[in-house]
Motif scaffolding. Structure first.
Motif, PDB file in Angstrom:
ATOM      1  N   ASP A 383       0.817  -1.213   0.000  1.00 28.89           N
ATOM      2  CA  ASP A 383       0.000   0.000   0.000  1.00 28.89           C
ATOM      3  C   ASP A 383       0.855   1.269   0.000  1.00 28.89           C
ATOM      4  OD1 ASP A 383       1.057  -0.196   2.523  1.00 28.89           O
ATOM      5  OD2 ASP A 383      -0.839   0.068   3.597  1.00 28.89           O
ATOM      6  N   CYS A 384       2.124   1.149  -0.364  1.00 34.96           N
ATOM      7  CA  CYS A 384       3.002   2.326  -0.371  1.00 34.96           C
ATOM      8  C   CYS A 384       2.577   3.290  -1.481  1.00 34.96           C
ATOM      9  CB  CYS A 384       4.463   1.928  -0.549  1.00 34.96           C
ATOM     10  SG  CYS A 384       4.826   1.064  -2.068  1.00 34.96           S
ATOM     11  N   GLN A 385       2.956   4.543  -1.310  1.00 33.58           N
ATOM     12  CA  GLN A 385       2.511   5.596  -2.217  1.00 33.58           C
ATOM     13  C   GLN A 385       3.047   5.403  -3.633  1.00 33.58           C
ATOM     14  OE1 GLN A 385       3.064   9.525  -0.595  1.00 33.58           O
ATOM     15  NE2 GLN A 385       2.877  10.544  -2.585  1.00 33.58           N
ATOM     16  N   VAL A 386       4.314   4.946  -3.716  1.00 33.72           N
ATOM     17  CA  VAL A 386       4.936   4.719  -5.023  1.00 33.72           C
ATOM     18  C   VAL A 386       5.321   3.251  -5.124  1.00 33.72           C
ATOM     19  CG1 VAL A 386       6.781   5.394  -6.591  1.00 33.72           C
ATOM     20  CG2 VAL A 386       5.823   7.081  -5.000  1.00 33.72           C
ATOM     21  N   PRO A 387       4.827   2.519  -6.100  1.00 39.10           N
ATOM     22  CA  PRO A 387       5.150   1.093  -6.207  1.00 39.10           C
ATOM     23  C   PRO A 387       6.618   0.867  -6.543  1.00 39.10           C
ATOM     24  CG  PRO A 387       3.904   1.828  -8.129  1.00 39.10           C
ATOM     25  CD  PRO A 387       3.887   2.960  -7.154  1.00 39.10           C
TER      26      PRO A 387
END
Length: 563
Positions: A383-387
């Protein structure tokens, strides 16, 4: 409340001056963190080195020794009835720590008030909970070896969740509510395959500081990664596990002189620096070191910024490289770190471009640098902002532009969170409960559920234990506990405040979550607990650190030849 003997009453850690009616000094300085370490055991096929002694339970006499040098009342003739001391204690472990040297082993069941033959009384000082007694008879300290590896093999289609559920049932039947982790090594393996697919040119050097659990380190070694160590202790640990010195980078720019000498003695040559004083230390204690210059880069897009503390500014690089040459030191490359919890992939592109400038400066000085270390900053959560794939695309593009494959430059990185964050799930037990009446709608916040009461639950783990990340890790400031069962959509939910077990009101896990009503003995689960949790945990108030149960599928076990 039971009557208190007419004596001086004090908390552990405080120093009474004189006991009323007696002139004996009763200064108490109990040992701190003398037990409950290395909960998952050790990782060695032979005997364990001293720094990896298996953990001892609170029932063990070794864990309860009260060194004479740490308590001035050891010679105070405690057999005389006229010395009476009251102690305010908060857990079973601290009770045992204090009284066992004088009374011998306790029985498993501890009453609220324990009279003592030497005139002692102990008040179990906890207003909201008295944990059920814990029995560790039959427990086994796991040692990772060919005969008993300490890793549970998941066969016949079992999953890590199946294993967790079975552990909860097992602990319930054994009257054991202590917290524990399930470490899914399969997740680490899958992360590594993902890394190799997306960053084929970049060799990972796992950041040991992030999670130094034995099973994690063994898995990383089996995956043939390198290791980023930040101290003599971490270097010792990796060497004791059979890691060769050439797979270690001493990635700390401000090192104690004795640690540098230890690295030299044990063949660890690759290390970082970012200032002239460090060069002078290295020249005196490890002249053959292979040095990596760490530069400061733009880390404004990261939750934890590191360049304010570490890294040479570009305008000072030329002078540092020249000084290294004057001292006869070899500089082999450049490193940087864009900061932990990086939210902007372009930070890597700019940092790699800055590193290229340093390489060019080195070339003008006649240096033949051959290593680029792009540091960490990679999230391990889905669920991180940038994959991760976006970071990889930017990094690969920058490497192609500034360090082409035929440049002869080896590329490494120092991922930590990326590998272990999502691999660990924490299971904590509800040991106490309070119900607080609310004014209707006061805490509704637009939610469908709006009962006129707030639930308060007390877990046996908190911010002084596994959840220390909530106060110590800016990249992990929130957790979402959930029930160890399926929650039906029709179930009433209540605003719930979740606390840790200690006597400190700062020990709060979450201030407001909406969950069905829980009962004492229920279990809550928390995912994404593998990074900077175990390594920061304490045994404050004598509460045990969470045990670690590593698991892996039989297929991966045999593929990596972990046995």
């Amino acid at each position: 409340m039971v009557p208190i003997l007419p004596s001086y009453l004090y908390r552990i850690g405080q120093t009474p001056t004189t006991t009323p009616g007696n002139s004996t000094d009763l200064t108490v300085n109990p040992p701190v963190n003398q037990s409950l370490n290395n909960r998952s055991g050790i990782l060695s096929s032979t005997s364990a080195p001293p720094h990896q002694t298996p953990a001892l339970s609170v029932e063990s006499t070794e864990a309860q020794k009260f060194p004479k040098s740490n308590c001035s009342y050891a010679d105070a003739h405690l057999d005389e009835v006229n010395i009476k001391v009251g102690l305010l204690l908060a857990s079973k472990a601290t009770i045992q720590l204090i009284i066992n040297p004088f009374m011998g082993p306790l029985t498993d069941r501890i009453g609220y008030h324990i009279p003592m033959c030497a005139g002692f009384c102990i008040i179990f000082f906890a207003t909201t909970f008295i944990p059920a007694p814990v029995t560790t008879k039959g427990s086994v300290v796991h040692v990772l070896s060919p005969e008993n590896c300490g890793i549970d093999i998941l066969d016949d289609g079992r999953t890590s969740r199946d294993f967790l559920d079975s552990k909860i049932k097992e602990r319930g039947s054994a009257d054991n509510e202590e917290p524990f982790y399930v470490a899914n090594l399969e997740s680490i393996f899958e992360r590594h395959l993902r890394w190799r697919t997306n960053l084929p040119r970049v060799k990972p050097f796992y950041a040991v500081k992030c999670n130094s659990d034995a099973s994690v380190l063994r898995m990383m070694s089996a995956l043939d990664t390198g290791f980023d160590c930040a101290s003599k202790g971490e270097i010792q640990l990796m060497l004791s596990l059979g890691v060769t010195p050439d797979k270690i980078i001493y990635a700390h720019t401000t090192k104690p002189l004795s640690h540098i000498k230890y690295a030299r003695t044990n063949g660890v040559d690759m290390m970082t620096f970012d200032n002239e004083e460090e060069l002078l230390k290295i020249s005196l204690s490890h002249a053959k070191a292979k040095l990596v210059l760490r530069i400061a880069v733009d880390d404004s897009a990261s939750k934890i910024k590191l360049s304010s503390k570490f890294g040479a500014r570009l305008e000072s690089v030329g002078k540092l490289l020249g000084r290294a040459g004057e001292l006869g030191l070899e500089v082999i490359g450049v490193s940087f770190h864009v900061g932990s919890g990086c939210t902007g992939s372009l930070a890597f592109k700019q940092a790699i471009a800055d590193a290229r400038r340093v390489f060019d400066m080195g070339n003008l000085l006649g240096l033949q640098m051959s290593l680029l270390d792009i540091g960490g900053g990679f999230s391990g959560r889905e669920d991180c902002q940038v994959p991760f794939e976006e970071f990889s695309e930017v990094i690969n593009g920058a490497l192609e532009e500034f360090f082409q494959p035929d440049s002869g430059v080896q590329i490494i990185a120092e991922p930590g969170r990326y590998y272990v964050d999502s691999a660990f799930t924490l299971a904590a037990n509800v040991i106490a409960k309070r119900v607080i009446a609310d004014d209707i709608d006061e805490h509704n916040d637009g939610k469908d559920n709006c009962p006129d009461r707030t639930m308060m639950y007390y877990l046996n783990d908190g911010v002084y234990g596994s959840l220390s990340c909530l106060i110590n890790d800016a990249a992990h400031t929130k957790v979402e506990p959930y029930l160890n069962r399926v929650v039906e959509s029709s179930e009433q939910r209540y605003r719930s405040v979740i606390w840790g077990p200690t006597c400190d009101s700062f020990d709060k896990v979450t201030d407001s979550c909406w969950i069905p009503e829980l009962h004492v003995g229920d279990w809550l689960l928390i995912d994404n607990m593998g990074a900077y949790s175990i390594c920061l945990s304490t045994d404050f108030n004598g509460f045990e650190r969470a045990h670690i149960y590593p698991v892996v599928t039989a297929e991966t076990w045999h593929t990596l030849n972990l046995s």
